[in-house]
Write a protein that holds these residues in place. Structure first.
Motif, PDB file in Angstrom:
ATOM      1  N   VAL A   1      30.042  44.765  49.256  1.00 47.43           N
ATOM      2  CA  VAL A   1      30.280  44.276  50.623  1.00 47.43           C
ATOM      3  C   VAL A   1      31.601  43.765  50.645  1.00 47.43           C
ATOM      4  CG1 VAL A   1      29.664  42.285  52.141  1.00 47.43           C
ATOM      5  CG2 VAL A   1      27.821  43.701  51.252  1.00 47.43           C
ATOM      6  N   ALA A   2      32.172  42.855  49.828  1.00 48.87           N
ATOM      7  CA  ALA A   2      33.464  42.150  49.704  1.00 48.87           C
ATOM      8  C   ALA A   2      34.769  43.425  49.465  1.00 48.87           C
ATOM      9  CB  ALA A   2      33.579  41.326  48.223  1.00 48.87           C
ATOM     10  N   PHE A   3      34.326  44.337  48.665  1.00 45.06           N
ATOM     11  CA  PHE A   3      35.260  45.600  48.643  1.00 45.06           C
ATOM     12  C   PHE A   3      35.503  46.260  49.973  1.00 45.06           C
ATOM     13  CE2 PHE A   3      35.133  46.108  44.043  1.00 45.06           C
ATOM     14  CZ  PHE A   3      36.330  45.441  43.603  1.00 45.06           C
ATOM     15  N   LYS A   4      34.688  46.013  50.935  1.00 42.34           N
ATOM     16  CA  LYS A   4      34.954  46.857  52.084  1.00 42.34           C
ATOM     17  C   LYS A   4      36.229  46.059  52.834  1.00 42.34           C
ATOM     18  CE  LYS A   4      30.415  48.453  53.518  1.00 42.34           C
ATOM     19  NZ  LYS A   4      28.992  47.638  53.234  1.00 42.34           N
ATOM     20  N   TYR A   5      36.389  44.881  52.732  1.00 44.90           N
ATOM     21  CA  TYR A   5      37.431  43.932  53.174  1.00 44.90           C
ATOM     22  C   TYR A   5      38.680  43.969  52.507  1.00 44.90           C
ATOM     23  CZ  TYR A   5      33.414  42.552  56.234  1.00 44.90           C
ATOM     24  OH  TYR A   5      32.404  42.493  56.879  1.00 44.90           O
ATOM     25  N   ASP A   6      38.636  44.097  51.209  1.00 51.06           N
ATOM     26  CA  ASP A   6      39.825  44.149  50.582  1.00 51.06           C
ATOM     27  C   ASP A   6      39.814  44.769  48.972  1.00 51.06           C
ATOM     28  OD1 ASP A   6      42.351  42.834  49.543  1.00 51.06           O
ATOM     29  OD2 ASP A   6      41.636  40.890  49.650  1.00 51.06           O
ATOM     30  N   ARG A   7      40.735  45.168  48.512  1.00 54.39           N
ATOM     31  CA  ARG A   7      40.755  45.746  47.221  1.00 54.39           C
ATOM     32  C   ARG A   7      40.726  44.664  46.007  1.00 54.39           C
ATOM     33  NH1 ARG A   7      45.986  45.000  45.333  1.00 54.39           N
ATOM     34  NH2 ARG A   7      45.791  46.098  43.392  1.00 54.39           N
ATOM     35  N   LYS A   8      40.700  43.266  46.224  1.00 55.20           N
ATOM     36  CA  LYS A   8      40.796  42.320  45.497  1.00 55.20           C
ATOM     37  C   LYS A   8      39.569  41.350  45.836  1.00 55.20           C
ATOM     38  CE  LYS A   8      44.843  40.396  44.157  1.00 55.20           C
ATOM     39  NZ  LYS A   8      45.916  39.111  44.413  1.00 55.20           N
ATOM     40  N   ILE A   9      39.117  40.998  44.736  1.00 57.44           N
ATOM     41  CA  ILE A   9      37.738  40.255  44.841  1.00 57.44           C
ATOM     42  C   ILE A   9      38.011  38.964  43.960  1.00 57.44           C
ATOM     43  CG2 ILE A   9      35.232  40.032  44.275  1.00 57.44           C
ATOM     44  CD1 ILE A   9      34.837  42.771  45.420  1.00 57.44           C
ATOM     45  N   ILE A  10      37.342  37.704  44.621  1.00 52.53           N
ATOM     46  CA  ILE A  10      37.301  36.583  43.451  1.00 52.53           C
ATOM     47  C   ILE A  10      35.758  36.214  43.554  1.00 52.53           C
ATOM     48  CG2 ILE A  10      37.934  35.122  45.554  1.00 52.53           C
ATOM     49  CD1 ILE A  10      39.086  33.281  43.427  1.00 52.53           C
ATOM     50  N   VAL A  11      35.158  35.977  42.454  1.00 53.75           N
ATOM     51  CA  VAL A  11      33.663  35.561  42.249  1.00 53.75           C
ATOM     52  C   VAL A  11      33.938  33.889  41.629  1.00 53.75           C
ATOM     53  CG1 VAL A  11      31.750  35.827  41.038  1.00 53.75           C
ATOM     54  CG2 VAL A  11      33.125  37.867  41.821  1.00 53.75           C
ATOM     55  N   GLU A  12      33.473  33.211  42.473  1.00 55.69           N
ATOM     56  CA  GLU A  12      33.453  31.838  42.012  1.00 55.69           C
ATOM     57  C   GLU A  12      31.803  31.140  41.643  1.00 55.69           C
ATOM     58  OE1 GLU A  12      36.458  30.783  45.670  1.00 55.69           O
ATOM     59  OE2 GLU A  12      35.020  29.483  45.345  1.00 55.69           O
ATOM     60  N   GLN A  13      32.043  30.306  40.684  1.00 59.22           N
ATOM     61  CA  GLN A  13      30.695  29.427  40.536  1.00 59.22           C
ATOM     62  C   GLN A  13      30.436  28.646  41.343  1.00 59.22           C
ATOM     63  OE1 GLN A  13      30.430  27.851  36.612  1.00 59.22           O
ATOM     64  NE2 GLN A  13      29.673  25.857  37.452  1.00 59.22           N
ATOM     65  N   GLY A  14      29.315  28.687  42.152  1.00 60.68           N
ATOM     66  CA  GLY A  14      28.886  28.120  43.099  1.00 60.68           C
ATOM     67  C   GLY A  14      28.524  26.416  42.605  1.00 60.68           C
ATOM     68  N   ILE A  15      28.979  25.541  43.745  1.00 61.28           N
ATOM     69  CA  ILE A  15      28.964  24.158  43.486  1.00 61.28           C
ATOM     70  C   ILE A  15      28.031  23.373  44.458  1.00 61.28           C
ATOM     71  CG2 ILE A  15      30.986  23.691  44.849  1.00 61.28           C
ATOM     72  CD1 ILE A  15      31.727  21.687  42.623  1.00 61.28           C
ATOM     73  N   VAL A  16      27.147  22.587  44.054  1.00 55.88           N
ATOM     74  CA  VAL A  16      26.754  21.832  45.063  1.00 55.88           C
ATOM     75  C   VAL A  16      27.254  20.366  45.402  1.00 55.88           C
ATOM     76  CG1 VAL A  16      24.305  20.569  45.481  1.00 55.88           C
ATOM     77  CG2 VAL A  16      24.363  22.473  44.013  1.00 55.88           C
ATOM     78  N   ALA A  17      27.842  20.302  46.489  1.00 53.45           N
ATOM     79  CA  ALA A  17      28.896  19.160  46.607  1.00 53.45           C
ATOM     80  C   ALA A  17      29.000  19.045  48.115  1.00 53.45           C
ATOM     81  CB  ALA A  17      30.145  19.618  46.067  1.00 53.45           C
TER      82      ALA A  17
ATOM     83  N   ASN B   1      30.955  33.148  31.978  1.00 59.37           N
ATOM     84  CA  ASN B   1      31.672  32.160  32.062  1.00 59.37           C
ATOM     85  C   ASN B   1      31.254  31.115  33.490  1.00 59.37           C
ATOM     86  OD1 ASN B   1      33.831  32.301  29.903  1.00 59.37           O
ATOM     87  ND2 ASN B   1      34.208  34.263  31.027  1.00 59.37           N
ATOM     88  N   LEU B   2      30.428  31.758  34.191  1.00 61.61           N
ATOM     89  CA  LEU B   2      29.972  31.257  35.608  1.00 61.61           C
ATOM     90  C   LEU B   2      28.458  30.965  35.254  1.00 61.61           C
ATOM     91  CD1 LEU B   2      32.198  33.778  37.871  1.00 61.61           C
ATOM     92  CD2 LEU B   2      33.042  31.447  36.714  1.00 61.61           C
ATOM     93  N   LYS B   3      28.130  30.128  36.203  1.00 61.09           N
ATOM     94  CA  LYS B   3      26.724  29.688  36.162  1.00 61.09           C
ATOM     95  C   LYS B   3      26.257  30.066  37.905  1.00 61.09           C
ATOM     96  CE  LYS B   3      26.676  25.689  33.314  1.00 61.09           C
ATOM     97  NZ  LYS B   3      27.799  24.677  33.471  1.00 61.09           N
ATOM     98  N   TRP B   4      25.230  30.543  37.714  1.00 63.74           N
ATOM     99  CA  TRP B   4      24.407  31.039  39.042  1.00 63.74           C
ATOM    100  C   TRP B   4      24.159  29.742  39.998  1.00 63.74           C
ATOM    101  CZ3 TRP B   4      24.776  36.133  39.709  1.00 63.74           C
ATOM    102  CH2 TRP B   4      24.763  37.050  38.690  1.00 63.74           C
ATOM    103  N   PRO B   5      24.252  29.910  41.104  1.00 66.03           N
ATOM    104  CA  PRO B   5      24.624  31.122  41.756  1.00 66.03           C
ATOM    105  C   PRO B   5      26.158  31.081  42.105  1.00 66.03           C
ATOM    106  CG  PRO B   5      24.427  29.039  43.458  1.00 66.03           C
ATOM    107  CD  PRO B   5      23.791  28.585  42.080  1.00 66.03           C
ATOM    108  N   LEU B   6      26.743  32.352  42.379  1.00 64.34           N
ATOM    109  CA  LEU B   6      27.939  32.648  42.549  1.00 64.34           C
ATOM    110  C   LEU B   6      28.221  32.900  44.246  1.00 64.34           C
ATOM    111  CD1 LEU B   6      28.092  35.341  39.628  1.00 64.34           C
ATOM    112  CD2 LEU B   6      28.563  32.769  39.563  1.00 64.34           C
ATOM    113  N   PHE B   7      29.599  32.889  44.509  1.00 68.93           N
ATOM    114  CA  PHE B   7      30.192  33.084  45.576  1.00 68.93           C
ATOM    115  C   PHE B   7      30.900  34.370  45.581  1.00 68.93           C
ATOM    116  CE2 PHE B   7      28.692  30.242  48.864  1.00 68.93           C
ATOM    117  CZ  PHE B   7      27.879  29.168  48.080  1.00 68.93           C
ATOM    118  N   VAL B   8      30.819  35.362  46.114  1.00 73.68           N
ATOM    119  CA  VAL B   8      31.536  36.626  46.141  1.00 73.68           C
ATOM    120  C   VAL B   8      32.557  36.686  47.387  1.00 73.68           C
ATOM    121  CG1 VAL B   8      31.661  39.072  45.764  1.00 73.68           C
ATOM    122  CG2 VAL B   8      29.720  37.726  44.737  1.00 73.68           C
ATOM    123  N   LYS B   9      33.950  36.608  47.153  1.00 73.09           N
ATOM    124  CA  LYS B   9      34.714  36.939  48.199  1.00 73.09           C
ATOM    125  C   LYS B   9      35.597  37.907  48.015  1.00 73.09           C
ATOM    126  CE  LYS B   9      34.395  31.593  48.303  1.00 73.09           C
ATOM    127  NZ  LYS B   9      35.151  30.464  48.349  1.00 73.09           N
TER     128      LYS B   9
END
Ligand code: ATP
Ligand code: MG
Ligand code: MG
Ligand code: MG
Length: 351
Positions: free
Chosen positions: A204-220, A171-179
């Protein structure tokens, strides 16, 4: 009689030092003829310390690190109007905290329970604005354009990693942002270009939270707008963040000085209107009050995509939120006055 204003600053989060700078700046801008200003310092380990009223503007952040009258977070009675000590009755609190325990509704809930008016967003808006997944679901409800994303909790990652990887890669195109879902200042965020990097970034993200969001990167372009008000909020001019490195990460925000800013940003009147419309819709769908900084991505063909809102944005005089108001004709000290007035107004409406 002077208004007794409590400045709540410091805190356990990574943004402790920034908060001290904000408290100093606010003390330098506040009208001491009108307000009696009480410092309330939250130490890095979470102790609440209320000091004597400030005599005037504070010069050094060191003097804000008060150590008298230690009050534990769970012994809130010292702030309550019922404890008989007149000096401890505050009329309004200005929380100058960022991140978890300051910006996420927890402190706001405490202040609600204490029946104290406070500047800024309430419990619901603060909590919803801190959780990027909940925030995005509400933005979707409000018809706001967003980048595609996938989200999951630790337990789902453990049990269905393969399915989640397929979902992301499908569903997502690289690069991705993991948060991490609940954080700020870009802490725990990684930009990734392939599956191997993705796997590391998720850990890395799981060190800060039990919930993660991964987003499609955008050039903008990255454009920001300040919103101020309660039921009838208004918008500032637009500002632009111009990172000179890969993205606007923690170092670029606070440390390495590589970021440039354009205030005001170069935007067409049409784009400005689109941003204002989106900022107000975001403000309303989260039921915000007081202030919000809305962060947007704007594509080459001027599509306005909302990234997030921050319910307690950086508030030093060089931070984007107040700067956008200064450039819009509202001085830092007048902004503080207006926010306090909005806090009182909101409190009285509820009574
Ligand atoms: P803050 O609260 O300090 O504004 P944050 O921790 O909530 O930051 P984001 O604003 O979501 O984090 O992301 C931080 C930065 O990462 C953005 O300003 C942008 O530079 C980059 N970024 C985040 N998501 C994307 C994306 N989907 N596409 C491109 N860049 C992104
Ligand atoms: Mg944020
Ligand atoms: Mg933030
Ligand atoms: Mg942001």
């Amino acid at each position: 009689m002077k208004i007794k204003l409590g400045l709540l600053y410091g805190g356990k989060s990574a943004e402790h030092e920034v908060s001290l700078l904000t408290a100093r700046a606010v003390s330098q801008a506040i009208n001491f003829d009108k307000y009696e200003v009480y410092p309330i310092f939250i130490t890095k380990v979470g102790e609440w310390i209320k000091g004597n009223p400030l005599m005037g503007p504070v010069d050094t952040v060191e003097s804000l690190k008060i150590s008298k009258e230690t009050i534990r977070p769970n012994s809130i009675t010292s702030f309550l109007p019922i404890d008989g000590d007149d000096a401890s009755h505050l009329d309004v609190i200005f929380p100058l905290l960022h991140g978890p325990n300051g910006e996420d509704g927890t402190v706001q809930g405490l202040l609600e329970v204490m029946n104290l008016p406070y500047v800024g967003n309430g419990v619901l808006a603060s909590a919803a604005g801190m959780d990027k997944v909940v925030m995005k679901q509400l933005f979707n409800e409000a018809g706001l354009a967003q980048v595609p994303y996938v989200h999951f909790i630790r337990n789902e990652w453990k049990n269905s990693q393969t399915a989640l990887l397929q979902k992301m890669e499908g569903n997502l195109k690289w690069p991705l942002f993991v948060k991490p879902a609940n954080l700020g200042s870009s802490v725990g965020i990684t930009k990734v270009a392939n599956r191997e990097e993705l796997l590391t970034a998720v850990e890395v993200a799981f060190k800060y939270d039990r919930k993660i969001i991964v987003e499609q990167g955008i050039v903008a372009r990255e454009l920001e707008m300040s919103v101020l008000g309660n039921d009838e909020p208004r918008c500032s001019i637009a500002g632009e963040v111009l990172p000179t490195k890969d993205f606007y990460d923690y170092e670029a925000k606070y440390e390495d000085g590589t970021t440039n800013y354009a205030i005001p940003a170069e935007v067409s009147p049409e784009l400005l209107e689109k941003m204002k419309d989106a900022a107000i819709r975001a403000f309303k769908v989260l039921d915000c009050s007081g202030l919000v900084r809305a962060d947007f991505f704007v594509t080459d063909d001027e599509e306005v995509i909302i990234n997030e809102v921050n319910t307690l944005p950086g508030f030093t005089p060089i931070s984007m939120y107040p700067k956008l108001w200064m450039e819009s004709g509202l001085a830092y000290s007048d902004l503080i006055e207006e926010l306090i007035a909005l806090a009182m107004e909101r409190f009285e409406e509820k009574q």
